[in-house]
Design an enzyme around this catalytic site. Structure first.
Site: not given
Ligand code: NDP
Length: 445
Positions: A126, A166, A240, A377
């Site tokens: 990571k 991520d 995402n 991936s």
């Molecule tokens: P994105 O950046 O696309 O979206 C993250 C979302 O979570 C946004 O809506 C963001 O809101 C919100 N968020 C972030 N930080 C916080 C916080 N502290 N409190 C509340 N909401 C928050 O990320 P992903 O969708 O890619 O990832 C989301 C989760 O999924 C993470 O834990 C990631 O590790 C996990 N994940 C992602 C994968 C992927 O393929 N993308 C694969 C496996 C796991 P805001 O816009 O306000 O920041």
């Protein structure tokens, strides 16, 4: 608790006392390995747990870049190359102001077992930076990505370490990172996944984590004869993972009534309109509060944590770590929630997760349920190596098969070790065992 596990945990707590998220992830995994460790005395003889909790390599570096006002900014970049027993290190890059070594070690550690569960030949890693892409211009994001890659390129490669996206790293960032790697190395290889379709990406990669979560949850729901069709669903986040979980859940007949961002959540009793969310989040990069101006029947509530007060059948935390605690778990159950599927990594605190399991809630831990992104991936890597593209239908079918298989292995391991319907234990044991076997076979390295 098993003496060997206690001893290892104590040592990790002593060495890494200042890394709370990392300690949380290690404790959760090691506790649940107790039934396996009890019947494998060779793990202790070979110091397997001591080896697996230590990253093979960690790189920390300075990332200087120039903002649009000509001012020099400096961020801290990281890559944690955790374990390569099963294949090249693989795991996303996170750009978020909260990024630190504890968070990246927790994510890298989890990634080892998640990647193992997918059945594809990839190790765990990571990385990321404490850079916040929010509010930055495209040119600033590009300059940051180029400076980040100016160091990272020395440590990665298609057969060495293959990062992906991520939080804060989507298609735009991957494009800038890839472009700069190609310029530095003069080679067009599969060194990053989540690439655009025009330069080596895979169909369905963007959708894969959210879709995969729903494939997993659907399979898990079968054991209690529950059905997504007609279910009321709450999804935290609107990034995402959240967006594509919504898309697939809706395709199976569910109604998603609430979604959030880090400022607050929206509630739409008729079902959240995903086209509106995509327009706000993917195209305009604005706040979710905008939704109510475009869907007048909906409500916006300030404070993202309160989303767990919305009554639902299925809760899908898809935002970030530790976003759902014991109190939230109790509220969800009191309001009728029967199923929880983690799209994010470690979104439930350990107390919340065990509260679900101990109360008969079907609980899908992230390292199993959100493995669809990294699994796809790995499919992207396979297509890159072959210089071939598979159709969307083919990738999606493979993804679904992988997610169903992950559920089945977690379910089978839980039963085998006397913990029926405890998919925390099931997933950890199934993921760990393969890595342990490979490490033993490869000697002391
Ligand atoms: P994105 O950046 O696309 O979206 C993250 C979302 O979570 C946004 O809506 C963001 O809101 C919100 N968020 C972030 N930080 C916080 C916080 N502290 N409190 C509340 N909401 C928050 O990320 P992903 O969708 O890619 O990832 C989301 C989760 O999924 C993470 O834990 C990631 O590790 C996990 N994940 C992602 C994968 C992927 O393929 N993308 C694969 C496996 C796991 P805001 O816009 O306000 O920041």
């Amino acid at each position: 608790m098993n003496n060997y596990i206690s001893k290892v945990l104590e040592e990790v707590r002593r060495k890494d006392a200042h890394q709370p998220e990392f300690l949380q992830a290690v404790s959760e995994v090691l506790y649940s390995l107790e039934p396996l460790v009890a019947v494998h005395p060779e793990y202790e003889e070979m110091s397997l747990l001591e080896r697996i909790v230590e990253p093979e390599r960690t790189v920390i570096f300075r990332v200087p870049w120039v903002d649009d006002n000509g001012k020099v900014q400096v961020n801290r970049g990281y890559r944690v190359q955790y374990n390569s027993a099963l294949g090249p290190y693989k795991g996303g890059l996170r750009f978020h102001p909260t990024v630190n070594l504890s968070i990246l070690k927790f994510l890298g550690f989890e990634q080892i077992f998640k990647n193992s569960l997918t059945g594809t030949p990839i190790g765990g890693g990571k990385g990321g930076a404490d850079f916040d892409p929010k509010g930055k211009s495209d040119a600033e994001v590009m300059r940051f990505c180029q400076s980040f890659m100016a160091e990272l390129y020395r440590h990665i490669g298609a057969d060495t370490d293959v990062p992906a996206g991520d939080i804060g790293v989507g298609g735009r960032e991957i494009g800038y990172l890839f472009g700069y790697y190609k310029k530095l190395m003069n080679e067009h290889t599969g060194v990053l996944t989540g690439r655009g379709l025009s330069y080596g990406g895979s169909l369905v990669r963007k959708e894969a984590t959210g879709y995969g979560l729903i494939f997993f949850v659907k399979e898990m729901m079968k054991i209690k004869n529950y059905n997504l069709n007609g279910a009321k669903v709450v999804i935290s986040g609107s990034g995402n993972v959240a967006i594509y979980a919504h898309q697939k859940a809706t395709a199976y007949g569910a109604r998603v009534v609430a979604m959030s961002d880090s400022n607050g959540y929206v509630y739409d009793k008729d079902g959240i309109d995903l086209d509106v969310i995509k327009q706000i989040k993917e195209v305009e990069r604005k706040r979710i509060s905008e939704y109510v101006a475009r869907r007048p029947g909906a409500k916006y509530i300030e404070g993202c944590k309160r989303i767990w007060e919305v009554p639902c059948d299925v809760a899908l935390p898809c935002a970030t770590q530790n976003e759902l605690d014991l109190e939230d778990a109790k509220t969800l159950i009191a309001n009728g929630c029967k199923v929880v599927g983690e799209g994010a990594n470690m979104p439930c605190t350990m107390e919340a997760a065990y509260h679900f399991v101990n109360n008969g809630i079907l609980y899908a831990p992230g390292k199993a349920a959100n493995a669809g992104g990294v699994a796809t991936s790995a499919l992207e890597m396979a297509q890159s190596s072959q210089r071939m593209f598979w159709s969307a239908a083919e990738v999606e079918k493979r993804l679904e098969d992988i997610m169903v298989n992950i559920f089945r292995s977690a379910n089978a391991a839980a039963k085998e070790y006397g913990q029926e319907n405890n998919f925390i234990t099931g997933a950890n044991i199934a993921g760990f065992k393969k890595v342990a076997d490979a490490m033993i076979a490869q000697g002391i390295v």
